[in-house]
Design a protein around this motif. Structure first.
Motif, short mmCIF file in Angstrom:
data_model
loop_
_atom_site.label_atom_id
_atom_site.label_comp_id
_atom_site.label_asym_id
_atom_site.label_seq_id
_atom_site.Cartn_x
_atom_site.Cartn_y
_atom_site.Cartn_z
N ALA A 123 0.82 -1.21 0.00
CA ALA A 123 0.00 0.00 0.00
C ALA A 123 0.85 1.26 0.00
O ALA A 123 0.54 2.24 -0.69
N LEU A 124 1.95 1.24 0.74
CA LEU A 124 2.83 2.41 0.79
C LEU A 124 3.51 2.64 -0.56
O LEU A 124 3.63 3.78 -1.02
N CYS A 126 2.34 1.68 -3.51
CA CYS A 126 1.27 2.17 -4.39
C CYS A 126 0.98 3.64 -4.13
O CYS A 126 0.74 4.41 -5.06
N THR A 127 1.02 4.01 -2.86
CA THR A 127 0.77 5.41 -2.50
C THR A 127 1.79 6.33 -3.14
O THR A 127 1.45 7.39 -3.68
N ALA A 131 0.78 8.98 -5.87
CA ALA A 131 1.03 10.39 -5.54
C ALA A 131 1.82 11.07 -6.65
O ALA A 131 1.54 12.23 -7.01
N VAL A 165 -6.39 7.10 -2.05
CA VAL A 165 -5.12 6.61 -1.53
C VAL A 165 -5.09 6.72 -0.01
O VAL A 165 -4.65 5.79 0.69
N ALA A 166 -5.56 7.85 0.53
CA ALA A 166 -5.56 8.04 1.98
C ALA A 166 -6.40 6.98 2.68
O ALA A 166 -5.97 6.38 3.69
N VAL A 169 -4.68 3.45 2.48
CA VAL A 169 -3.61 3.26 3.47
C VAL A 169 -4.21 3.05 4.86
O VAL A 169 -3.76 2.19 5.63
N HIS A 190 -14.11 4.02 0.15
CA HIS A 190 -12.95 3.71 -0.69
C HIS A 190 -13.40 3.18 -2.04
O HIS A 190 -12.85 3.56 -3.09
#
Length: 442
Positions: A123-124, A126-127, A131, A165-166, A169, A190
């Motif tokens: 997830a991080l 992908c973030t 971003a 995204v927020a 995560v 989501h």
């Protein structure tokens, strides 16, 4: 902007072919894996309500793997044409790919085997990738004035992506710490932001470019196009608020406004087709028209699910109709035209001039895919309605066959793209073309 202006300005803002096509190829690999995952997850799929496991992994193979990768590949090439603003640099979108692909692989694998740390790491990553894409999207949209309605849809997709995204995560971390008071509500928000907010707004916005281009028509009337945009945005805002606040009335209102938004969009698109010079749009628009029918059906299924009118499987059916029926079917309909169109701008025939689109890819794989895709979706819908995992697995197997056929079609285009000579740049565009066709180190 009419279709002629779009086509006339496209070549001046071409990216290296490897940039968008890497996203498309990765998406096709995920497309194949999606149907395999659904076969494995068939026992849980028909009554899926969340939770880790193969069913959740299959959902994200569709959303991140197929839909999002394809959307990013298309957006980085088509948005600079639509907004008449070329990307300032190519390396950020390459970096986006190399962050997003392993991140998505880790996230989806973590979901499949219920490994929380793998999910968080994925997830991080992908973030970071999303971003970076969001920054590129914002930079391209900033100051763009050539197609204000399309830009508005792009900004709405940008905002939805940030929130998506927020929340994603937060959901990943919540699997280990349990800090969210309403995990299901956040998961619904989501899904709304991903399906309707990011992917949906991109699909609706790009339709104002692609459908007129395919039909050789003018863009939709601006006043009605703005009305459709406002209705679509209002439906998303109400839906997200209803999910996060657990207010059923807001969710129902969102669906009702969604009916209006869908009706306006479909009326605009039908008007474009009616006045367009090209009437025979082929198999691709069979899929597009099916996707439009699913778009109209989605908010109605949502109302039925919220009111308890459609049985226990209604929430799962809602997700299938939205993600598979509308978005995925629309995506494959337009990809049949986008892929050879982009490839044709990068190559020339040995005799000179651009290749015919019929020289790229092949018709038989597309027919096989269309039949298998629609049969698979129908089978899954019936399986959900009667809660029959065996039927769901059988439908997924049919979808797997269709995915292999579409992958063969993409492989044919790539073969033609690699084998064909590169077009000679004109003096006017020599500098840009020389930069665009530098060897791709990635």
């Amino acid at each position: 902007m009419n279709a002629g202006a779009f086509l006339g300005s496209a070549k001046s803002r071409l990216l290296p072919a490897s940039v968008p096509f890497r996203f498309f190829v990765a998406a096709q690999a995920c497309h194949i894996l999606l149907w395999l995952a659904l076969i494995i997850a068939a026992a849980d799929f028909t009554r899926f309500r969340g939770g880790t496991g193969p069913a959740l992994a299959s959902v994200h193979l569709l959303t991140i793997g197929v839909l999002m990768l394809t959307a990013i590949g298309a957006a980085v090439q088509l948005l600079p044409v639509a907004t008449v603003k070329p990307l300032a640099a190519v390396w950020p979108i390459r970096l986006t790919f190399w962050l997003l692909l392993p991140g998505a692989a880790a996230l989806i694998a973590g979901m499949a085997i219920s490994d929380v740390m793998l999910m968080i790491g994925g997830a991080l990553a992908c973030t970071l990738g999303l971003a970076l894409f969001a920054a590129l999207l914002a930079a391209n949209l900033r100051g763009a004035s050539s197609m204000p309605v399309v830009s508005a849809y792009g900004w709405a997709a940008f905002g939805s992506l940030i929130l998506l995204v927020a929340l994603g995560v937060a959901l990943a971390f919540d699997n280990s710490s349990g800090f969210l008071s309403d995990h299901a509500g956040v998961a619904l928000a989501h899904m709304i932001l991903g399906g309707f907010g990011f992917m949906g707004m991109l699909a609706l916005g790009f339709s104002h470019i692609l459908v007129p281009m395919f039909a050789l028509s003018n863009s939709p009337k601006t006043s009605l196009a703005w009305s459709g945009f406002v209705a679509a945005l209002a439906a998303i805002v109400l839906g997200v608020a209803g999910a996060l606040l657990a207010v059923n009335a807001l969710l129902i209102t969102a669906c009702m406004v969604g009916v209006i938004a869908a009706a306006l969009h479909l009326w605009l698109m039908q008007t474009v087709l009616t006045i367009g010079m090209r009437k025979r749009l082929g198999l691709s628009f069979v899929l597009v028209r099916v996707s439009w029918a699913m778009l109209a059906l989605t908010p109605l299924i949502g109302i039925a699910a919220l009111q308890g009118w459609a049985g226990e499987g209604a929430p799962t059916l809602f997700g299938l109709i939205m993600l598979g029926g509308w978005l995925m079917t629309f995506l494959f309909g337009v990809l049949q035209r986008i892929l050879p169109f982009l490839a044709s701008m990068h190559v020339t025939r040995a005799s000179g001039g651009p290749p015919l689109l019929t020289d790229l890819g092949g018709a038989t794989p597309l027919r096989i895919h269309a039949v298998c895709h629609l049969a698979a979706l129908a089978g899954l819908a019936v399986a959900i309605a009667i809660d029959n995992p065996l039927l769901a697995a059988s439908a997924a197997l049919i979808g797997f066959g269709g995915a292999l056929a579409f992958a063969a079609y993409v492989a044919g285009i790539l073969k033609a793209l690699v084998a064909a000579p590169v077009p000679r740049p004109t003096e006017k565009g020599a500098r840009h073309v020389r930069q665009s066709h530098q060897p791709d180190p990635a």
